[in-house]
Design a protein around this motif. Structure first.
Motif, mmCIF file in Angstrom:
data_model
loop_
_atom_site.group_PDB
_atom_site.id
_atom_site.type_symbol
_atom_site.label_atom_id
_atom_site.label_comp_id
_atom_site.label_asym_id
_atom_site.label_seq_id
_atom_site.Cartn_x
_atom_site.Cartn_y
_atom_site.Cartn_z
ATOM 1 N N ALA A 42 0.834 -1.205 0.000
ATOM 2 C CA ALA A 42 0.000 0.000 0.000
ATOM 3 C C ALA A 42 0.868 1.255 0.000
ATOM 4 N N LEU A 43 1.950 1.224 0.763
ATOM 5 C CA LEU A 43 2.856 2.362 0.809
ATOM 6 C C LEU A 43 3.491 2.602 -0.557
ATOM 7 N N LYS A 44 3.930 1.551 -1.196
ATOM 8 C CA LYS A 44 4.537 1.687 -2.522
ATOM 9 C C LYS A 44 3.549 2.318 -3.504
ATOM 10 N N ASN A 45 2.280 1.930 -3.415
ATOM 11 C CA ASN A 45 1.254 2.525 -4.273
ATOM 12 C C ASN A 45 1.015 3.988 -3.921
ATOM 13 N N GLU A 46 0.995 4.275 -2.626
ATOM 14 C CA GLU A 46 0.676 5.627 -2.146
ATOM 15 C C GLU A 46 1.745 6.640 -2.549
ATOM 16 N N LEU A 47 2.970 6.196 -2.619
ATOM 17 C CA LEU A 47 4.086 7.096 -2.916
ATOM 18 C C LEU A 47 4.006 7.705 -4.313
ATOM 19 N N ARG A 48 3.121 7.209 -5.125
ATOM 20 C CA ARG A 48 2.979 7.736 -6.486
ATOM 21 C C ARG A 48 2.313 9.104 -6.502
ATOM 22 N N ASP A 49 1.664 9.477 -5.406
ATOM 23 C CA ASP A 49 0.906 10.730 -5.362
ATOM 24 C C ASP A 49 1.414 11.601 -4.214
ATOM 25 N N SER A 50 2.165 12.642 -4.524
ATOM 26 C CA SER A 50 2.757 13.487 -3.483
ATOM 27 C C SER A 50 1.720 14.267 -2.689
ATOM 28 N N THR A 52 -0.759 13.037 -1.118
ATOM 29 C CA THR A 52 -1.272 12.258 0.019
ATOM 30 C C THR A 52 -0.192 12.042 1.080
ATOM 31 N N TRP A 53 0.546 13.098 1.390
ATOM 32 C CA TRP A 53 1.686 12.954 2.310
ATOM 33 C C TRP A 53 1.260 12.488 3.700
ATOM 34 N N GLU A 54 0.080 12.903 4.148
ATOM 35 C CA GLU A 54 -0.376 12.471 5.485
ATOM 36 C C GLU A 54 -0.624 10.961 5.513
ATOM 37 N N THR A 55 -1.185 10.455 4.421
ATOM 38 C CA THR A 55 -1.433 9.017 4.326
ATOM 39 C C THR A 55 -0.119 8.254 4.217
ATOM 40 N N GLN A 56 0.816 8.791 3.445
ATOM 41 C CA GLN A 56 2.136 8.170 3.332
ATOM 42 C C GLN A 56 2.826 8.113 4.693
ATOM 43 N N TYR A 57 2.681 9.193 5.464
ATOM 44 C CA TYR A 57 3.270 9.228 6.807
ATOM 45 C C TYR A 57 2.693 8.113 7.679
ATOM 46 N N GLN A 58 1.371 7.994 7.709
ATOM 47 C CA GLN A 58 0.732 7.005 8.574
ATOM 48 C C GLN A 58 1.041 5.579 8.127
ATOM 49 N N MET A 59 1.132 5.356 6.825
ATOM 50 C CA MET A 59 1.476 4.013 6.341
ATOM 51 C C MET A 59 2.907 3.648 6.735
ATOM 52 N N THR A 60 3.799 4.602 6.631
ATOM 53 C CA THR A 60 5.189 4.333 7.010
ATOM 54 C C THR A 60 5.305 4.087 8.506
ATOM 55 N N MET A 61 4.598 4.873 9.297
ATOM 56 C CA MET A 61 4.592 4.657 10.743
ATOM 57 C C MET A 61 4.003 3.288 11.076
ATOM 58 N N ALA A 62 2.950 2.908 10.386
ATOM 59 C CA ALA A 62 2.325 1.598 10.630
ATOM 60 C C ALA A 62 3.262 0.459 10.255
ATOM 61 N N ARG A 82 15.880 11.539 -3.156
ATOM 62 C CA ARG A 82 15.708 12.990 -3.065
ATOM 63 C C ARG A 82 14.242 13.404 -3.109
ATOM 64 N N GLU A 83 13.427 12.680 -3.876
ATOM 65 C CA GLU A 83 12.029 13.086 -4.050
ATOM 66 C C GLU A 83 11.128 12.652 -2.889
ATOM 67 N N THR A 84 11.647 11.867 -1.969
ATOM 68 C CA THR A 84 10.837 11.415 -0.830
ATOM 69 C C THR A 84 10.437 12.601 0.036
ATOM 70 N N LEU A 85 9.169 12.644 0.417
ATOM 71 C CA LEU A 85 8.628 13.779 1.172
ATOM 72 C C LEU A 85 9.172 13.822 2.601
ATOM 73 N N HIS A 86 9.208 15.031 3.158
ATOM 74 C CA HIS A 86 9.723 15.210 4.517
ATOM 75 C C HIS A 86 8.958 14.365 5.531
ATOM 76 N N ALA A 87 7.636 14.294 5.364
ATOM 77 C CA ALA A 87 6.824 13.512 6.310
ATOM 78 C C ALA A 87 7.241 12.049 6.303
ATOM 79 N N VAL A 88 7.605 11.547 5.135
ATOM 80 C CA VAL A 88 8.027 10.145 5.028
ATOM 81 C C VAL A 88 9.423 9.965 5.621
ATOM 82 N N HIS A 89 10.264 10.996 5.530
ATOM 83 C CA HIS A 89 11.561 10.932 6.193
ATOM 84 C C HIS A 89 11.378 10.774 7.709
#
Length: 206
Positions: A42-50, A52-62, A82-89
């Motif tokens: 799900a995270l790999k799919n979510e990363l296609r859309d910048s 949805t950073w809040e969703t990417q954050y929660q998926m990574t935390m999960a 480089r393109e990875t969002l700050h929230a995902v970092h």
């Protein structure tokens, strides 16, 4: 697998980002390892859309609570892009330490995060250190404090080590916390005051 986890895994595929995010939050709370593979996909799919950073954050935390150490290589590659969002970092740093802790390699995970020089990533790693109440060896504590104290005291990176230091010992730690109590950020002052009293507080990450 618990029914809650089954429902949440199914919801990871919902068309609504808000519902996918809600599912990730639920799985993060449940910490069910059987959800790990679904979360990773799900995270790999979510990363296609910048957007949805809040969703990417929660998926990574999960992934940090439901994944396995086998996910570490993917996460490390992700946070180095480089393109990875700050929230995902931030979430990536947290997850890397949590998954490292599962195989008793959290010290190596923390040092790896520090070695990147990425302040956002390190902030996430220290968030996990604080929440897991990890007692670090003196060398790692020194490495952490060297990294943090090279930043301005106005920087938010001081907060989580100020919380985590409740379980650390040594004069360097005491000096760090004492300096934080006199610092400019009220959140860091509160955390450091609690830590000097041996109290972790009741802080929770987003």
């Amino acid at each position: 697998m618990a029914l809650d986890a089954v429902e949440a895994i199914s919801q990871l595929q919902d068309r609504s980002s808000a519902k996918r995010r809600s599912a990730a939050k639920r799985l993060r709370r449940l910490g069910d390892p059987s959800a790990g593979p679904a979360l990773l996909q799900a995270l790999k799919n979510e990363l296609r859309d910048s957007r949805t950073w809040e969703t990417q954050y929660q998926m990574t935390m999960a992934l940090g609570t439901c994944g396995s150490p086998s996910d570490l290589s993917y996460l490390r590659d992700l946070v180095l892009q480089r393109e990875t969002l700050h929230a995902v970092h931030t979430a990536g740093g947290d997850a890397i330490v949590r998954l490292g802790y599962m195989e008793h390699s959290h010290t190596e995970a923390i040092r790896w995060c520090l070695s990147t020089g990425n302040e956002t990533l390190v902030g996430g790693a220290l968030q996990a250190v604080a929440m897991l109440r990890l007692v670090l060896d003196q060398e790692t504590v020194t490495n952490v404090l060297d990294f943090v104290e090279s930043r301005s005291p106005h920087d938010g990176i001081y907060f989580w080590p100020a919380v985590a230091a409740a379980g650390w010992t040594g004069q360097r730690v005491h000096d760090f916390l004492t300096a934080c109590v006199s610092g400019p950020r009220s959140d860091v002052v509160e955390a450091a005051t609690n830590s000097l009293a041996g109290n972790y507080g009741t802080y929770r990450p987003l």
